[in-house]
Design a protein around this motif. Structure first.
Motif, mmCIF file in Angstrom:
data_model
loop_
_atom_site.group_PDB
_atom_site.id
_atom_site.type_symbol
_atom_site.label_atom_id
_atom_site.label_comp_id
_atom_site.label_asym_id
_atom_site.label_seq_id
_atom_site.Cartn_x
_atom_site.Cartn_y
_atom_site.Cartn_z
ATOM 1 N N MET A 1 0.741 -1.195 0.048
ATOM 2 C CA MET A 1 0.080 -0.173 -0.019
ATOM 3 C C MET A 1 0.540 1.378 0.040
ATOM 4 S SD MET A 1 -2.838 -1.548 -0.023
ATOM 5 C CE MET A 1 -4.063 -0.155 0.259
ATOM 6 N N GLU A 2 0.388 2.253 -0.620
ATOM 7 C CA GLU A 2 1.057 3.528 -0.516
ATOM 8 C C GLU A 2 -0.154 4.760 -0.284
ATOM 9 O OE1 GLU A 2 2.628 3.820 -4.277
ATOM 10 O OE2 GLU A 2 1.171 4.352 -5.408
ATOM 11 N N LEU A 3 0.848 5.886 -0.094
ATOM 12 C CA LEU A 3 -0.157 7.000 0.312
ATOM 13 C C LEU A 3 -0.685 7.730 -0.844
ATOM 14 C CD1 LEU A 3 -1.129 9.177 2.659
ATOM 15 C CD2 LEU A 3 1.048 10.380 1.936
ATOM 16 N N ALA A 4 -1.879 8.029 -0.943
ATOM 17 C CA ALA A 4 -2.418 8.650 -2.016
ATOM 18 C C ALA A 4 -2.831 10.247 -1.627
ATOM 19 C CB ALA A 4 -4.070 8.006 -2.433
ATOM 20 N N ASP A 204 -7.881 3.593 4.090
ATOM 21 C CA ASP A 204 -8.381 5.165 4.182
ATOM 22 C C ASP A 204 -8.608 5.348 5.837
ATOM 23 O OD1 ASP A 204 -8.040 5.319 1.455
ATOM 24 O OD2 ASP A 204 -9.975 5.591 1.103
ATOM 25 N N SER A 205 -7.995 6.152 6.250
ATOM 26 C CA SER A 205 -8.248 6.264 7.741
ATOM 27 C C SER A 205 -8.357 7.868 8.188
ATOM 28 C CB SER A 205 -6.951 5.813 8.405
ATOM 29 O OG SER A 205 -7.027 4.366 8.194
ATOM 30 N N ARG A 264 -6.461 13.094 7.786
ATOM 31 C CA ARG A 264 -7.154 12.245 6.851
ATOM 32 C C ARG A 264 -6.218 11.610 5.815
ATOM 33 N NH1 ARG A 264 -12.166 14.388 3.853
ATOM 34 N NH2 ARG A 264 -10.866 15.673 2.732
ATOM 35 N N LEU A 265 -6.226 10.435 6.044
ATOM 36 C CA LEU A 265 -5.332 9.741 5.055
ATOM 37 C C LEU A 265 -5.777 8.690 4.013
ATOM 38 C CD1 LEU A 265 -3.568 9.321 8.040
ATOM 39 C CD2 LEU A 265 -1.761 9.285 6.542
ATOM 40 N N LYS A 266 -5.320 9.063 2.770
ATOM 41 C CA LYS A 266 -6.416 8.094 1.605
ATOM 42 C C LYS A 266 -5.069 7.172 1.382
ATOM 43 C CE LYS A 266 -9.938 8.923 0.347
ATOM 44 N NZ LYS A 266 -10.886 8.429 0.835
#
Length: 276
Positions: A1-4, A204-205, A264-266
């Motif tokens: 996974m990676e940050l969007a 997503d968190s 908020r992290l996607k």
């Protein structure tokens, strides 16, 4: 996974019964996007802090502000490249405590006159997260799969009794149940033992850092689906969500200062260059 994507917002309110605000928050978000016709890489990192001050003669305002500033300066100096480890985070927190303790000693403060503050701290580097706390301010994580999770355990007499095997109803029946067992400032570093937790995000968190003026009386546990879950969507404004949440907290609680920070992290699966 990676940050969007990584977005964050903070807000604070005096509340309806206090004549001044002893909460402080600090945040620093850095996002760098590198994109070609073959790939897109999002580098995001951030430092987020909420402190709820206490002490006589407005000393709580001083304590919370000092703690935020000390930690911001510390991580600016000690987080140049690698994600801070537990030892580094502990060093920063103990420095903040020592600075406050030294002022208390210099002013010969005692009892309720000794200034102090709670602390919740969050560090983000792409999909890596570290959270730390001292006192009874809280950090919550909200995601679609996991729902709402309280990532911190209040440092107060009632919770300590529960951890020692006492029934929760009995633990919180005692008159000192909500008394802090530790905070930054009143005592030297020997008495400060922050809880530090590391996470690797896979979905997503939304994270909420807050003072107890917001989360008292199970506000988050009972109303997260209405006020927090929708904010996982990029289309939902964090600013409007913050205003809505603080207004609700004032109606629901309102007896104390109210402070909140949203992060908020996607997250997305890693994309190979040939997929572009």
């Amino acid at each position: 996974m990676e940050l969007a994507s990584l977005t964050a917002l903070g807000g604070t309110d005096r509340g309806r019964q206090r004549d001044h605000n002893e909460d402080s928050f600090g945040m620093n978000t850095q996002v760098n996007i590198r994109q070609t016709n073959h790939s897109k890489v999002v580098d995001g990192r951030g430092l987020y802090i909420v402190c709820d001050g206490m002490g006589g003669h407005a000393a709580g305002e001083v304590a919370s502000k000092m703690a935020v500033e000390t930690l911001e300066e510390f991580f600016a100096e000690n987080w140049r490249k690698d994600f801070p480890d537990e030892e580094t985070i502990l060093k920063g927190i103990l420095l903040a405590n020592q600075n406050l303790f030294d002022v208390n000693q210099k002013n010969a403060s005692s009892g309720s006159g000794r200034m102090g503050t709670t602390l919740v701290l969050m560090l983000v580097d792409k999909t890596k997260v570290a959270v730390a706390h001292v006192g009874y301010s809280r950090i919550y994580a909200i995601s679609r799969k996991q729902g709402v999770q309280q990532l911190t355990i209040d440092h107060e007499v009632g919770q300590r009794a529960i951890q020692n095997g006492v029934d929760p109803k009995l633990a919180y029946a005692r008159p000192d149940a909500y008394q802090l067992t530790q905070a930054l400032g009143p005592h030297n570093n020997k008495y400060v033992q922050p809880d530090i937790l590391f996470l690797e995000l896979a979905e997503d968190s939304l994270f909420l850092l807050c003072s107890d003026g917001l989360c008292d009386n199970d506000l988050v546990e009972d109303h997260w689906e209405t006020y927090l879950l929708p904010l996982l969507k990029s289309s939902q404004s964090l600013n409007k969500g913050m205003i809505r949440l603080i207004d609700f907290a004032n109606n629901y609680n309102g007896h104390d200062n109210i402070t909140a920070v949203f992060i908020r992290l996607k997250i997305r699966p890693k994309v190979n260059s040939q997929d572009w």
